[in-house]
Design a protein around this motif. Sequence first.
Motif, mmCIF file in Angstrom:
data_model
loop_
_atom_site.group_PDB
_atom_site.id
_atom_site.type_symbol
_atom_site.label_atom_id
_atom_site.label_comp_id
_atom_site.label_asym_id
_atom_site.label_seq_id
_atom_site.Cartn_x
_atom_site.Cartn_y
_atom_site.Cartn_z
ATOM 1 N N THR A 189 9.689 -6.661 9.010
ATOM 2 C CA THR A 189 8.782 -6.501 7.871
ATOM 3 C C THR A 189 7.529 -5.756 8.319
ATOM 4 O O THR A 189 6.969 -6.048 9.381
ATOM 5 N N ILE A 190 7.112 -4.781 7.512
ATOM 6 C CA ILE A 190 5.860 -4.069 7.773
ATOM 7 C C ILE A 190 4.772 -4.798 7.000
ATOM 8 O O ILE A 190 4.723 -4.741 5.763
ATOM 9 N N HIS A 191 3.917 -5.509 7.704
ATOM 10 C CA HIS A 191 2.927 -6.373 7.065
ATOM 11 C C HIS A 191 1.630 -5.624 6.749
ATOM 12 O O HIS A 191 1.253 -4.674 7.430
ATOM 13 N N ASN A 192 0.949 -6.116 5.702
ATOM 14 C CA ASN A 192 -0.417 -5.702 5.363
ATOM 15 C C ASN A 192 -0.564 -4.184 5.205
ATOM 16 O O ASN A 192 -1.478 -3.566 5.759
ATOM 17 N N VAL A 193 0.343 -3.611 4.457
ATOM 18 C CA VAL A 193 0.217 -2.191 4.091
ATOM 19 C C VAL A 193 -0.758 -2.086 2.929
ATOM 20 O O VAL A 193 -0.628 -2.809 1.930
ATOM 21 N N ILE A 194 -1.756 -1.220 3.046
ATOM 22 C CA ILE A 194 -2.731 -1.065 1.956
ATOM 23 C C ILE A 194 -2.032 -0.388 0.778
ATOM 24 O O ILE A 194 -1.470 0.697 0.911
ATOM 25 N N ASN A 195 -2.084 -1.043 -0.355
ATOM 26 C CA ASN A 195 -1.350 -0.598 -1.543
ATOM 27 C C ASN A 195 -2.213 0.349 -2.377
ATOM 28 O O ASN A 195 -3.128 -0.082 -3.075
ATOM 29 N N MET A 196 -1.895 1.641 -2.326
ATOM 30 C CA MET A 196 -2.634 2.632 -3.108
ATOM 31 C C MET A 196 -1.766 3.226 -4.218
ATOM 32 O O MET A 196 -2.092 4.278 -4.767
ATOM 33 N N GLU A 256 2.900 22.136 -8.050
ATOM 34 C CA GLU A 256 1.821 21.149 -8.080
ATOM 35 C C GLU A 256 2.294 19.767 -7.644
ATOM 36 O O GLU A 256 1.951 18.758 -8.264
ATOM 37 N N ALA A 257 3.068 19.678 -6.597
ATOM 38 C CA ALA A 257 3.440 18.383 -6.026
ATOM 39 C C ALA A 257 2.177 17.681 -5.536
ATOM 40 O O ALA A 257 1.214 18.330 -5.113
ATOM 41 N N ARG A 258 2.193 16.358 -5.601
ATOM 42 C CA ARG A 258 0.950 15.636 -5.320
ATOM 43 C C ARG A 258 1.217 14.225 -4.813
ATOM 44 O O ARG A 258 2.335 13.704 -4.914
ATOM 45 N N ALA A 259 0.175 13.610 -4.284
ATOM 46 C CA ALA A 259 0.171 12.177 -4.013
ATOM 47 C C ALA A 259 -0.750 11.544 -5.044
ATOM 48 O O ALA A 259 -1.839 12.050 -5.302
ATOM 49 N N ARG A 260 -0.297 10.448 -5.656
ATOM 50 C CA ARG A 260 -1.091 9.810 -6.711
ATOM 51 C C ARG A 260 -1.632 8.477 -6.207
ATOM 52 O O ARG A 260 -0.873 7.568 -5.903
ATOM 53 N N PHE A 261 -2.934 8.375 -6.116
ATOM 54 C CA PHE A 261 -3.600 7.155 -5.683
ATOM 55 C C PHE A 261 -4.112 6.408 -6.915
ATOM 56 O O PHE A 261 -4.701 7.023 -7.810
ATOM 57 N N CYS A 262 -3.900 5.104 -6.944
ATOM 58 C CA CYS A 262 -4.389 4.275 -8.044
ATOM 59 C C CYS A 262 -5.415 3.287 -7.501
ATOM 60 O O CYS A 262 -5.109 2.474 -6.617
#
Length: 551
Positions: free
Chosen positions: A153-160, A492-498
């Motif tokens: 398990t990959i723990h404590n990944v910051i969820n964006m 226009e490919a992108r990364a979407r941060f919330c």
Amino acid sequence: MATAAVNGSKNLINYNGLNHITKKNGFHIHGQKNGPLCGASSREHRQESFEQPPMYVAVMTYLGFAIVTLFGYLRDFLRAVGLEKCHITQEREEQKRFVPLYQDFENFYTRNLYMRVRDNWNRPVCSLPGPVFDLMERVSDDYNWTFRLTGKTIHNVINMGSYNYLGFAENNADFLKTVAEKTLNYGVGVCSTRQETGNLSLHEDLETLVASFLTVESSMVFGMGFATNSMNIPALVGKGCLILSDELNHTSLILGARLSGATIRVFKHNDMHSLEKMLREAVCAGQPRTHRPWRKILIMVEGIYSMEGSVVRLPEIIALKKKYKAFLYLDEAHSIGAVGPSGRGVTELFNVNPNDVDIMMGTFTKSFGAAGGYVAGKKDLVDYLRQHSHSAIYATAMSPPVTEQIIRALRCIMGKDGTTEGIRRIRQLAENTRFFRARLREMGFIIYGQDNSPVVPILLYMPGKVVAFAREMLERKVGVVVVGFPATPITEARARFCMSAGHTRDMLNEVLHHLDEVGDLLRLKFSRRKCSSRRDLCDETDCELDCEYDH
């Protein structure tokens, strides 16, 4: 002809539950305060950013897709002659003469492009999707055709990536007491539609609360956000009606429009000149061939556009819909709870009267940490939908614990729980959004959208960099959503941060640190604008908020 067409709009009065609105939809001179010259609208949209990249970026993007496509055709040839194993589903030999179920050209993108990068999507989450989450590690032994879990398990990944704008997707036992109680009292499922035996007092309490929150006459809730659009729009418009849809509207709106049978015309995104031109033509020319007046003209827009981070130009659209006697359908899936001083969405952000929006729609899947959606407006409209909406008649009613979760979140936002926690979260979200956007501009990234929007797209452009970006960020324990063609234009490919109110300043600084590293590593800082340093921006805001709460 124009006069006849406008007068012909009287035919709208007794059609499809929107009859009550037409009487108040005439053009009034004092209504121009919401028109194109409105100060609030001008101020908001001066802050929107849609910077264009250097020319070489577009050229390299097209070149990248061309190379991948060329190699795709080569690999298809190798599969056809048996030199490479074909993993994708195919018809059996005895079915070759049938109409093909799997079109080769339609699956070309899946076979040769998507499969190469599939590890960046559908990652299995094994925890609460809060500001941090845990991911199940997986690997592929056949180039992403199949995956196997490693047991780690990959723990404590910051969820964006989650739409948890106000942080109500939480597991705090103190906050969830009422949800647990309602689960014990009502159970988990209703097992019926609301028109039969599934209409609980909880549902009616929620509808009353939603109407009060939005300051409208009535509201109706549904168990699925997507179906709130796709199943209700066909009940509002039909043959002989015209839908004017923003080109960047969500798929649920597009599906609902197509299912309605109405004529659909698409105007340029947030372009008031394009919209007014279509309205003028619709009123003057009427329906094709017969030139009869349209039975109804419906303008469909979103509050915040989830791929662009842009905000609707609501005051100007209201002015146009009044001028041409049209109706307005506003989808606030991403804006309700997320913008406005008290979280009431774009109507509050622009300080317009909610009664000027004929159909207000929103979802509970984002700011409220639950599921489902609502339609709100005049009582006559809502009563009509109760009898004619497919989602109301045939769909199972909303689950009791989900209903109570929404009530809990709404009461918190409105301050009816006796605390200031709701308003604190709204302000924290606004602060996080401004801070994150300002720092990204300083670093030299091209970002889209309006300064108040918690949806923050970072433009990556090139297909290879999209994949590398997602993998590099995950290695640094930052979970991001990357989006490319066909969900976005090919260049226009992108990364979407919330953004979320649950993100702490330390979390955001860590994400920004990694973004700075990855941006330099992959050469993603395409912006040619020079921004002055504003790193103390939100420190000052913190002081202001602290002082405000102290008083």
